[in-house]
Every structure is written in structure tokens, then in C-alpha cells.
Design an enzyme around this catalytic site. Sequence first.
Site, PDB file in Angstrom:
ATOM      1  N   LYS A 177       5.468  -3.618 -12.333  1.00 35.14           N
ATOM      2  CA  LYS A 177       6.855  -3.293 -11.964  1.00 35.14           C
ATOM      3  C   LYS A 177       7.324  -4.212 -10.840  1.00 35.14           C
ATOM      4  O   LYS A 177       6.798  -4.173  -9.738  1.00 35.14           O
ATOM      5  CB  LYS A 177       6.975  -1.841 -11.482  1.00 35.14           C
ATOM      6  CG  LYS A 177       8.441  -1.424 -11.344  1.00 35.14           C
ATOM      7  CD  LYS A 177       8.630  -0.138 -10.588  1.00 35.14           C
ATOM      8  CE  LYS A 177       8.705  -0.309  -9.108  1.00 35.14           C
ATOM      9  NZ  LYS A 177       9.817  -1.171  -8.637  1.00 35.14           N
ATOM     10  N   GLU A 182      -1.723  -4.613  -0.294  1.00 35.88           N
ATOM     11  CA  GLU A 182      -1.313  -5.678   0.638  1.00 35.88           C
ATOM     12  C   GLU A 182      -0.087  -5.145   1.352  1.00 35.88           C
ATOM     13  O   GLU A 182       0.991  -5.065   0.762  1.00 35.88           O
ATOM     14  CB  GLU A 182      -0.934  -6.953  -0.134  1.00 35.88           C
ATOM     15  CG  GLU A 182      -2.068  -7.610  -0.860  1.00 35.88           C
ATOM     16  CD  GLU A 182      -3.018  -8.349   0.068  1.00 35.88           C
ATOM     17  OE1 GLU A 182      -2.715  -8.494   1.276  1.00 35.88           O
ATOM     18  OE2 GLU A 182      -4.080  -8.767  -0.410  1.00 35.88           O
ATOM     19  N   CYS A 207       5.256 -10.603   5.400  1.00 37.29           N
ATOM     20  CA  CYS A 207       4.287  -9.615   5.883  1.00 37.29           C
ATOM     21  C   CYS A 207       3.491 -10.190   7.056  1.00 37.29           C
ATOM     22  O   CYS A 207       3.082  -9.466   7.947  1.00 37.29           O
ATOM     23  CB  CYS A 207       3.376  -9.213   4.751  1.00 37.29           C
ATOM     24  SG  CYS A 207       2.790 -10.597   3.812  1.00 37.29           S
ATOM     25  N   GLU A 241       7.066  -2.805  12.286  1.00 38.07           N
ATOM     26  CA  GLU A 241       7.433  -4.005  11.537  1.00 38.07           C
ATOM     27  C   GLU A 241       8.943  -4.024  11.305  1.00 38.07           C
ATOM     28  O   GLU A 241       9.488  -3.096  10.716  1.00 38.07           O
ATOM     29  CB  GLU A 241       6.700  -4.010  10.198  1.00 38.07           C
ATOM     30  CG  GLU A 241       6.967  -5.244   9.390  1.00 38.07           C
ATOM     31  CD  GLU A 241       6.258  -5.224   8.047  1.00 38.07           C
ATOM     32  OE1 GLU A 241       6.369  -4.221   7.332  1.00 38.07           O
ATOM     33  OE2 GLU A 241       5.605  -6.228   7.724  1.00 38.07           O
TER      34      GLU A 241
HETATM   35  P1  NAD Z   1       8.394  -1.080  -0.504  1.00 31.87           P
HETATM   36  O1  NAD Z   1       7.102  -0.466  -0.179  1.00 31.87           O
HETATM   37  O2  NAD Z   1       9.626  -0.308  -0.258  1.00 31.87           O
HETATM   38  O3  NAD Z   1       8.463  -1.457  -2.043  1.00 31.87           O
HETATM   39  C1  NAD Z   1       7.514  -2.272  -2.674  1.00 31.87           C
HETATM   40  C2  NAD Z   1       7.414  -1.903  -4.125  1.00 31.87           C
HETATM   41  O4  NAD Z   1       6.935  -0.569  -4.228  1.00 31.87           O
HETATM   42  C3  NAD Z   1       8.734  -1.943  -4.886  1.00 31.87           C
HETATM   43  O5  NAD Z   1       8.504  -2.447  -6.188  1.00 31.87           O
HETATM   44  C4  NAD Z   1       9.121  -0.475  -4.945  1.00 31.87           C
HETATM   45  O6  NAD Z   1       9.924  -0.150  -6.045  1.00 31.87           O
HETATM   46  C5  NAD Z   1       7.772   0.187  -5.065  1.00 31.87           C
HETATM   47  N1  NAD Z   1       7.720   1.584  -4.632  1.00 31.87           N
HETATM   48  C6  NAD Z   1       8.501   2.207  -3.708  1.00 31.87           C
HETATM   49  N2  NAD Z   1       8.142   3.515  -3.603  1.00 31.87           N
HETATM   50  C7  NAD Z   1       7.127   3.714  -4.466  1.00 31.87           C
HETATM   51  C8  NAD Z   1       6.326   4.844  -4.799  1.00 31.87           C
HETATM   52  N3  NAD Z   1       6.511   6.038  -4.228  1.00 31.87           N
HETATM   53  N4  NAD Z   1       5.350   4.692  -5.708  1.00 31.87           N
HETATM   54  C9  NAD Z   1       5.139   3.495  -6.291  1.00 31.87           C
HETATM   55  N5  NAD Z   1       5.861   2.398  -6.024  1.00 31.87           N
HETATM   56  C10 NAD Z   1       6.853   2.498  -5.124  1.00 31.87           C
HETATM   57  O7  NAD Z   1       8.402  -2.463   0.230  1.00 31.87           O
HETATM   58  P2  NAD Z   1       9.532  -3.574   0.210  1.00 31.87           P
HETATM   59  O8  NAD Z   1      10.629  -3.119   1.103  1.00 31.87           O
HETATM   60  O9  NAD Z   1       9.880  -3.972  -1.177  1.00 31.87           O
HETATM   61  O10 NAD Z   1       8.743  -4.816   0.855  1.00 31.87           O
HETATM   62  C11 NAD Z   1       8.605  -4.994   2.204  1.00 31.87           C
HETATM   63  C12 NAD Z   1       7.235  -4.573   2.675  1.00 31.87           C
HETATM   64  O11 NAD Z   1       6.229  -5.245   1.935  1.00 31.87           O
HETATM   65  C13 NAD Z   1       6.968  -4.954   4.108  1.00 31.87           C
HETATM   66  O12 NAD Z   1       6.392  -3.869   4.791  1.00 31.87           O
HETATM   67  C14 NAD Z   1       5.982  -6.106   4.022  1.00 31.87           C
HETATM   68  O13 NAD Z   1       5.174  -6.273   5.116  1.00 31.87           O
HETATM   69  C15 NAD Z   1       5.237  -5.773   2.797  1.00 31.87           C
HETATM   70  N6  NAD Z   1       4.653  -6.988   2.225  1.00 31.87           N
HETATM   71  C16 NAD Z   1       3.306  -7.191   2.352  1.00 31.87           C
HETATM   72  C17 NAD Z   1       2.719  -8.342   1.851  1.00 31.87           C
HETATM   73  C18 NAD Z   1       1.249  -8.581   1.980  1.00 31.87           C
HETATM   74  O14 NAD Z   1       0.713  -9.444   1.287  1.00 31.87           O
HETATM   75  N7  NAD Z   1       0.521  -7.879   2.818  1.00 31.87           N
HETATM   76  C19 NAD Z   1       3.499  -9.285   1.186  1.00 31.87           C
HETATM   77  C20 NAD Z   1       4.864  -9.043   1.070  1.00 31.87           C
HETATM   78  C21 NAD Z   1       5.419  -7.885   1.581  1.00 31.87           C
END
Ligand code: NAD
Length: 494
Positions: free
Chosen positions: A191, A267, A301, A398
Site C-alpha cells: 500500500k 523503519e 527520517c 520529530e
Molecule cells: P504515517 O505513519 O502516517 O503513514 C505511513 C504509512 O502508513 C501510510 O501509507 C499510511 O497510510 C499508513 N498507515 C497509517 N495508519 C496506519 C494504520 N493504522 N495501519 C496501517 N497502516 C497505516 O507516516 P507518514 O506521515 O506517511 O510519514 C512520515 C513518517 O515516516 C515520519 O515519522 C518519518 O520519520 C517516517 N519515515 C521513516 C523512514 C525510515 O526509513 N526510518 C523513512 C521515511 C519516513
Amino acid sequence: STFTKTFDTPTFKGTIAVPLGLYINGEFVVPVEGGTLDVVNPATGKVVTSIAAGTKADIDIAAKAAKKAYKTSWGLKVPGAERGKLMMKLAGLMEQHIAEFAALDALANGKAYNTAYSRDNKGAIAVMQYYAGWADKINGKTIETNENKLAYTRHEPIGVVGQIIPWNVPMFSLSLKIAPALATGNTIVLKPSEITPLSALLFCTLIKEAGFPPGVINIVNGYGATAGQAISEHPLIEKVAFTGSTLTGRKIMEAAAKSNLKPVTLELGGKSPNVIFDDADLEQAVKWAIHGIYFNHGQNCSAGSRIFIQEGIYDKFLEQFTEQAREIKVGDPFSPDTYQGPQVSKTQFERIMGYIDSGKNDGATVHLGGNQIGQEGYFIQPTIFTDCQPNMKIVREEIFGPVACVMKFKTEDEVVEQANDTSYGLAASVFTKDIDRAIRVAHALEAGTAWINCANQTEISMPFGGFKQSGIGRELSEYALENYTNVKAVHVNI
Ligand code: NAD
């Protein structure tokens, strides 16, 4: 239905057409419940298109298709060399369409087209090629046992894996998830982020063209709380790999534990320290600190969001850092000299502005920026806070935006303690010309990646992942293959 857009920009001219359905079992299909989601251009705040959004029922169909494909036309049925060939073909097609991928990501994410092209998408292709090379090298070991026995291990695929990705580097994240899973013989239900689904739809058309058997890669757009949650819970999905926020990571781990106890790779977020000693090469330290926090609008991140500067170099560093931050070109993602576009969404924009307010209210000083740029879209000035204290929200949480927190320190011991005073542990940087100190501090910092005299760097052949609440498991490199294999121990009595 199809999304068609003609671009006439300084960096990309052309027409792109992508189907808007869910890609399940090798076909674009309409969601069972007929859901849709809007894709917004963050440079204008206007809706670009509406696309199909899947829910639990669609994830169920995709998981069943992936299970069938695993048993009949992928997994142990297909030799690694064959899997690798198909992956190389897919990488070649991605290369042919790189400009379109970059345009779709610039449109929905707001990142500079040139960054999307030369970083995200070139990176995505290189990742696909790298793991294509691994596909016929997934080897076990023979093991000595002191008995009359032949003992060996096999690294078998897990089966159907679920993958959930964020919006900050859409195609790079997608490739980082899909490529090692395919190379090791798994089938996939992925997804994309609901914020940046368009490039993934273009990718679906190439899966078909490359000739993957139906059901090997299924891509279901949709919201996290519905489609994402359904992936974490589905009993046929035997592993979930996620990149996103720590909050969501926790929910996914809970859902995985409550369903079939599927293993997770996470991640997650970060609040990475960047430690600059008096003896650092000032010019280099400033250059990397700028890249560390402001690259990708601070939406990394591993962003170096806490900058610790030793007192002897503090004033000079701050002066030069501020000068360069002020000169960052913020503007239209499709303009060739843009470094920073808009933040990705209204929600993120408001979140970041909320953090800026909290910093001010908590007594930190806005040394640079702190405001929206223009009236349209979600642009924010590159921002620097000074007078930051360890307990402030802007220092602890963050922000995921172009906001740096600058702090002064005296001694090595003191800065290591402060740098490690966080629940995160994704990455850390140290700048010094003293090789002993550089290595000592790099080892003392609690982070999955330590950069010495550089920042925000990844190498495909190096592992990447978090200590503490920044995650579980490693992506990139040979280590990522472990996320997608089960080790079987075979004992043969002789
Ligand atoms: P998010 O957690 O809101 O969403 C990420 C994904 O998870 C999206 O596809 C979203 O639809 C899905 N999601 C949301 N709620 C869910 C649930 N209850 N169950 C399953 N899936 C669900 O994060 P975001 O706002 O899209 O991204 C930003 C965050 O991602 C930041 O905290 C950043 O640090 C982190 N990030 C980490 C890395 C890494 O490699 N460590 C890389 C990129 C981003």
C-alpha cells in the site's frame, strides 16, 4: 478510468496517463466498496485527481491472489536467476519512464522535480538492479555437527508479505520494499501512501509490461486506517514491512501480534543529532548540516534536526549556517533551481507551524524564518531555532519539516549524553578532524547509522535502520534479505 495530465514546465514537458484502479492479480480493478481518495498538489492546495481507494475487502482479494501466485508461479517454483531477469527488465522499464515518475512525484509530493529525478528515482532503479543481482545468490550454509550427519540451512521465502510505505520518497521507498522481497521469492501486497499514490500507479503498468505472473506484485492504494490496518491484520499475509511514523509502527506491531503473529520490519521516525566540534572543517560542517536538515524540505527520517555546536566554533558556525539557510531556493517544484518545494500536505504544514509556535512559546528564539511563504500551497521558510532547551517539544519530537534546533555544548561527554537523550536512534553525525574522537563519538552515539564528517547519506550496499524507537530490522544491503526469508535447518542422517 485514467488520470491524464499534460505538463509544460521548465523541467518536464509531456503527457502522462495512468490507470486509477487498484492493481490486483495483474489487472486494474475497481474497489469492492467503490472508495476514492483525492490527490492534492501541495504547491497549490488544489485537488489534482481522485483515485480508487481500497479497503479490507480489496486487501483480502489481493492477499488471496498473492498466495495463489506464491504457490503456483513464484516462490520456490521459479529459479532465482529467472526472478532476477524479470527484475532487471522492470528496472529497465523504470529507467525508460524515469522522467514521468519524477513528474508525478513532484506533482503529488511537492519535491523538486530534479531531486525526484536524480535522487529518488535513480535510487529506486539502482535498488531494483542491486536486488535483481541477489536473486540467484540467496544461499544457505553447510554446517559441521560432529555427528554422522549432513547439516545445512536453506533461506526460504516467507510467502505473502505486506508492505506499507510513506510519502517522503515515494518511488525509492517502494523499490526498497519490493525489490528484496521479490529477489527472495515472496509475493507482495503493497500500500503506497494515500498522499503520493500516482507514481505507484505508473509502476503497476510496468509490472505488467515486464511480464511478472499475475498476483506476484499487488498494489492497493487506500488509507492507513482501512487498507493499511487490513494488511497488518490479514491471516494470509505472513510478514509486514512498514516505513512511517513511530505511532503507526506501534499500531502495526499490535495488529500483527493480535492476528497471526506475523514478524514486522519497522523503519520509523528520528530526531538525529549532528555534533560539530571546534576543530571541524567549518565549511564542510556547514554544507553538510544544511543538507542534513533541509534536504527534502526536512521531510527525512534521518534529518539532522538537533545541531550541537561546540562553544569555540558556535558563533562562526551559526553565522555561516544561517547565511546558507537564508539562500535556500524555495519555490515551484518544476523550476530547475528549486531546492525546497512546499511541505507535502495541509496536515503536515499545520503540524510544522504548530511546532514553530510551540518553540516560541517555550522560550526558544526564532533565529531565521518561522513563517509561511506566500498565500498559496504549503511553503515554509527554512527555520532555525536557537536558545533551545533539552525538554522543549521542538527538541524532543520529530517535526519532519525545515526546522533546525541549534544548541551549544562544552565537552565531549556532555554532548554525547545530550545527543543520546532521545527515544529515537536512527542516525547521527559527528564533525571533527580528530580521528580518535570521531570514531569514539560515532561509536558512543545510539543510532543505526553514524556519519563522520558527512550527513544524510545512504549507500545501497550499507544497512539502514533504527536503534531504540526508530525501528526494527534493517533495509538496504544484504541485511534486508533477512527480512524476507525464513531459515530452515535440514538434518540428514548419513
Ligand atoms: P504515517 O505513519 O502516517 O503513514 C505511513 C504509512 O502508513 C501510510 O501509507 C499510511 O497510510 C499508513 N498507515 C497509517 N495508519 C496506519 C494504520 N493504522 N495501519 C496501517 N497502516 C497505516 O507516516 P507518514 O506521515 O506517511 O510519514 C512520515 C513518517 O515516516 C515520519 O515519522 C518519518 O520519520 C517516517 N519515515 C521513516 C523512514 C525510515 O526509513 N526510518 C523513512 C521515511 C519516513
